[in-house]
Design a protein around this motif. Structure first.
Motif, PDB file in Angstrom:
ATOM      1  N   GLY A 215       0.882  -1.083  -0.071  1.00 47.30           N
ATOM      2  CA  GLY A 215       0.011   0.019   0.014  1.00 47.30           C
ATOM      3  C   GLY A 215       0.802   1.158   0.094  1.00 47.30           C
ATOM      4  O   GLY A 215       2.122   1.271  -0.211  1.00 47.30           O
ATOM      5  N   ASP A 216       0.191   2.443   0.137  1.00 52.14           N
ATOM      6  CA  ASP A 216       0.874   3.794   0.266  1.00 52.14           C
ATOM      7  C   ASP A 216       1.824   3.765   1.341  1.00 52.14           C
ATOM      8  O   ASP A 216       1.458   3.522   2.370  1.00 52.14           O
ATOM      9  N   LYS A 217       2.895   4.199   1.356  1.00 51.31           N
ATOM     10  CA  LYS A 217       3.991   4.558   2.422  1.00 51.31           C
ATOM     11  C   LYS A 217       4.512   6.067   2.109  1.00 51.31           C
ATOM     12  O   LYS A 217       4.586   6.553   1.210  1.00 51.31           O
ATOM     13  N   THR A 218       4.466   6.539   3.439  1.00 45.70           N
ATOM     14  CA  THR A 218       4.960   7.968   3.421  1.00 45.70           C
ATOM     15  C   THR A 218       6.233   8.077   4.058  1.00 45.70           C
ATOM     16  O   THR A 218       6.209   7.633   5.200  1.00 45.70           O
ATOM     17  N   TYR A 219       7.164   8.861   3.685  1.00 45.64           N
ATOM     18  CA  TYR A 219       8.440   9.012   4.227  1.00 45.64           C
ATOM     19  C   TYR A 219       8.695  10.463   4.348  1.00 45.64           C
ATOM     20  O   TYR A 219       8.470  11.108   3.444  1.00 45.64           O
ATOM     21  N   GLN A 220       9.385  10.765   5.635  1.00 41.68           N
ATOM     22  CA  GLN A 220       9.576  12.162   5.793  1.00 41.68           C
ATOM     23  C   GLN A 220      11.168  12.376   5.446  1.00 41.68           C
ATOM     24  O   GLN A 220      11.802  11.791   6.226  1.00 41.68           O
ATOM     25  N   VAL A 221      11.509  13.349   4.751  1.00 39.01           N
ATOM     26  CA  VAL A 221      12.832  13.424   4.166  1.00 39.01           C
ATOM     27  C   VAL A 221      13.400  14.866   4.871  1.00 39.01           C
ATOM     28  O   VAL A 221      12.749  15.828   4.727  1.00 39.01           O
ATOM     29  N   GLN A 222      14.424  14.688   5.800  1.00 36.08           N
ATOM     30  CA  GLN A 222      15.171  15.839   6.282  1.00 36.08           C
ATOM     31  C   GLN A 222      16.341  16.102   5.961  1.00 36.08           C
ATOM     32  O   GLN A 222      17.385  15.299   5.676  1.00 36.08           O
ATOM     33  N   VAL A 223      16.638  17.204   5.341  1.00 31.53           N
ATOM     34  CA  VAL A 223      17.911  17.775   4.722  1.00 31.53           C
ATOM     35  C   VAL A 223      18.473  18.841   5.593  1.00 31.53           C
ATOM     36  O   VAL A 223      18.136  19.785   5.695  1.00 31.53           O
ATOM     37  N   ILE A 224      19.603  18.713   5.991  1.00 28.33           N
ATOM     38  CA  ILE A 224      20.219  19.665   6.978  1.00 28.33           C
ATOM     39  C   ILE A 224      21.494  20.214   6.402  1.00 28.33           C
ATOM     40  O   ILE A 224      22.296  19.407   5.865  1.00 28.33           O
ATOM     41  N   ASP A 225      21.838  21.499   6.131  1.00 28.96           N
ATOM     42  CA  ASP A 225      22.912  21.895   5.554  1.00 28.96           C
ATOM     43  C   ASP A 225      24.167  22.059   6.715  1.00 28.96           C
ATOM     44  O   ASP A 225      23.889  21.758   7.763  1.00 28.96           O
ATOM     45  N   SER A 226      25.210  22.691   6.169  1.00 30.87           N
ATOM     46  CA  SER A 226      26.449  22.808   7.120  1.00 30.87           C
ATOM     47  C   SER A 226      26.180  23.959   8.021  1.00 30.87           C
ATOM     48  O   SER A 226      27.132  23.735   9.253  1.00 30.87           O
ATOM     49  N   GLY A 232      14.413  23.270   2.618  1.00 28.11           N
ATOM     50  CA  GLY A 232      12.749  22.873   2.162  1.00 28.11           C
ATOM     51  C   GLY A 232      11.879  23.557   2.793  1.00 28.11           C
ATOM     52  O   GLY A 232      11.756  24.620   3.067  1.00 28.11           O
ATOM     53  N   ASP A 233      10.645  22.624   2.834  1.00 23.28           N
ATOM     54  CA  ASP A 233       9.366  23.155   3.238  1.00 23.28           C
ATOM     55  C   ASP A 233       9.325  23.310   5.106  1.00 23.28           C
ATOM     56  O   ASP A 233       8.668  24.286   5.452  1.00 23.28           O
ATOM     57  N   LYS A 234      10.241  22.755   5.524  1.00 19.99           N
ATOM     58  CA  LYS A 234      10.312  22.961   7.032  1.00 19.99           C
ATOM     59  C   LYS A 234       9.028  22.682   7.634  1.00 19.99           C
ATOM     60  O   LYS A 234       8.354  23.398   8.622  1.00 19.99           O
ATOM     61  N   LEU A 244       8.636  16.386  14.844  1.00 20.63           N
ATOM     62  CA  LEU A 244      10.016  16.172  13.743  1.00 20.63           C
ATOM     63  C   LEU A 244       9.557  17.300  12.717  1.00 20.63           C
ATOM     64  O   LEU A 244       8.624  17.911  12.289  1.00 20.63           O
ATOM     65  N   THR A 245      10.864  18.276  12.339  1.00 14.60           N
ATOM     66  CA  THR A 245      10.912  19.249  11.286  1.00 14.60           C
ATOM     67  C   THR A 245      11.536  18.545  10.066  1.00 14.60           C
ATOM     68  O   THR A 245      12.791  17.995  10.245  1.00 14.60           O
ATOM     69  N   TYR A 246      10.812  18.601   9.136  1.00 17.72           N
ATOM     70  CA  TYR A 246      11.587  17.879   7.886  1.00 17.72           C
ATOM     71  C   TYR A 246      11.317  18.915   6.544  1.00 17.72           C
ATOM     72  O   TYR A 246      10.834  19.706   6.780  1.00 17.72           O
ATOM     73  N   GLN A 263      13.808  12.154  -5.138  1.00 19.43           N
ATOM     74  CA  GLN A 263      13.271  13.533  -5.171  1.00 19.43           C
ATOM     75  C   GLN A 263      14.212  14.527  -5.130  1.00 19.43           C
ATOM     76  O   GLN A 263      14.939  14.478  -4.384  1.00 19.43           O
ATOM     77  N   ASP A 264      13.712  15.804  -5.857  1.00 17.58           N
ATOM     78  CA  ASP A 264      14.642  16.895  -5.845  1.00 17.58           C
ATOM     79  C   ASP A 264      14.298  17.726  -4.937  1.00 17.58           C
ATOM     80  O   ASP A 264      12.893  18.031  -4.462  1.00 17.58           O
ATOM     81  N   LEU A 265      15.218  18.609  -4.360  1.00 19.76           N
ATOM     82  CA  LEU A 265      14.872  19.678  -3.433  1.00 19.76           C
ATOM     83  C   LEU A 265      15.544  21.229  -4.117  1.00 19.76           C
ATOM     84  O   LEU A 265      16.915  21.234  -4.025  1.00 19.76           O
ATOM     85  N   LYS A 266      14.808  21.890  -4.614  1.00 19.95           N
ATOM     86  CA  LYS A 266      15.335  23.127  -5.126  1.00 19.95           C
ATOM     87  C   LYS A 266      15.761  24.061  -4.201  1.00 19.95           C
ATOM     88  O   LYS A 266      15.168  24.271  -3.154  1.00 19.95           O
TER      89      LYS A 266
END
Length: 294
Positions: A215-226, A232-234, A244-246, A263-266
């Motif tokens: 079935g449908d699965k949802t993942y939260q992606v967290q990108v943290i810079d230096s 992203g959307d925060k 969780l902030t993602y 998935q890309d994060l502009k």
């Protein structure tokens, strides 16, 4: 002539005395015989009384022993034992004459007959109780063993459920992060330069799992810079006691087969340094990686 008269009188007197003596001897013999007979009868009567008393005492002892076993017939046994006690008391008070002793013997025989009947019933009940006790003990043993087996199976089922739950969790593999430069033509060129990057690309693979729920699965992606900023959307979401902030969430249609997710994060003006990527599923960290932009 006078001498003859005197001699005749003397003979008469002697004859009378002889008759009296014989009569006295006969009377004394009879009296002695009667006394002996009475003494014999009295002695016999006392012996009979003692015998009946001993028999009654033995009867009482038999009842006392049976009552001590505390069977379901205890009330009936006590009632009969009390009858014996009362008869013993009456016998002790009696004069012990032949007529009364005969009455006590008759009552003893009746009580003894009742005792035999009650003892037979009591023995039957004891045997039944022994059988029931044995059956109960056997049942207890069987129930105990069954309980142990049930508990063992419950433990095995619990372990199996844990194993299934653990095995049914999806595994996230090959998580990577990279940067790309976008050309006006739409072509994307991978770069490791922060100043040239327009897009950060996150890729990961969900492994095949035949026992997992599809079935449908949802993942939260967290990108943290230096600089430790979440890009992203925060978006912020609460999972239990954790918040969780993602950067973004991605939805995957999972059909128990291996799925690669990209998935890309502009963005712009990406900072130099190390970037951290964390993948969460329902607030639980399932994969992480890092990459560096110069």
């Amino acid at each position: 002539m006078e001498n003859q008269k005197s001699s005749s009188s003397l003979k008469a007197i002697i004859a009378v005395l002889a008759v009296l003596l014989v009569g006295s001897l006969i009377y004394i013999f009879k009296v002695t015989s009667d006394v002996t007979t009475v003494q014999t009868e009295l002695k016999s009567t006392m012996t009979d009384k003692e015998t009946v008393m001993k028999d009654l005492e033995n009867l009482k002892a038999t009842y006392d022993a049976a009552i001590a076993e505390n069977t379901s017939m205890s009330d009936e046994l006590i009632q009969e034992r009390d009858k014996v006690v009362n008869l013993i008391s009456d016998l002790k008070k009696s004069k012990g004459d032949v007529a009364s002793l005969a009455k006590y013997k008759t009552q003893f025989i009746a009580l003894q007959s009742n005792m035999k009947t009650l003892m037979a019933e009591n023995e039957g009940l004891k045997k039944q109780n022994t059988t029931l006790t044995t059956q109960r003990d056997s049942t207890v043993v069987v129930l105990t063993e069954t309980k142990k087996n049930v508990e063992a199976l419950a433990g095995q089922n619990e372990e199996l459920a844990k194993a299934v739950e653990k095995g049914s969790k999806l595994t996230v593999l090959n998580t990577t992060g990279s940067a790309f430069k976008l050309r006006s033509s739409g072509k994307q060129i991978e770069t490791d330069k922060a100043s040239r990057a327009d897009v950060l690309r996150v890729s990961f693979t969900i492994a095949e799992n035949q026992i997992a729920q599809s079935g449908d699965k949802t993942y939260q992606v967290q990108v943290i810079d230096s600089k430790n900023n979440v890009l992203g959307d925060k978006k912020t979401e609460t999972f239990g006691d954790n918040t969780l902030t993602y950067s973004f969430a991605t939805n995957v249609a999972y059909e128990n087969k291996t799925v690669k997710v990209t998935q890309d994060l502009k963005g712009k003006d990406f900072a130099k340094g190390t970037y951290y990527i964390n993948i969460f599923n329902k607030g639980e960290l399932v994969s992480k990686t890092s990459f560096v932009l110069k």
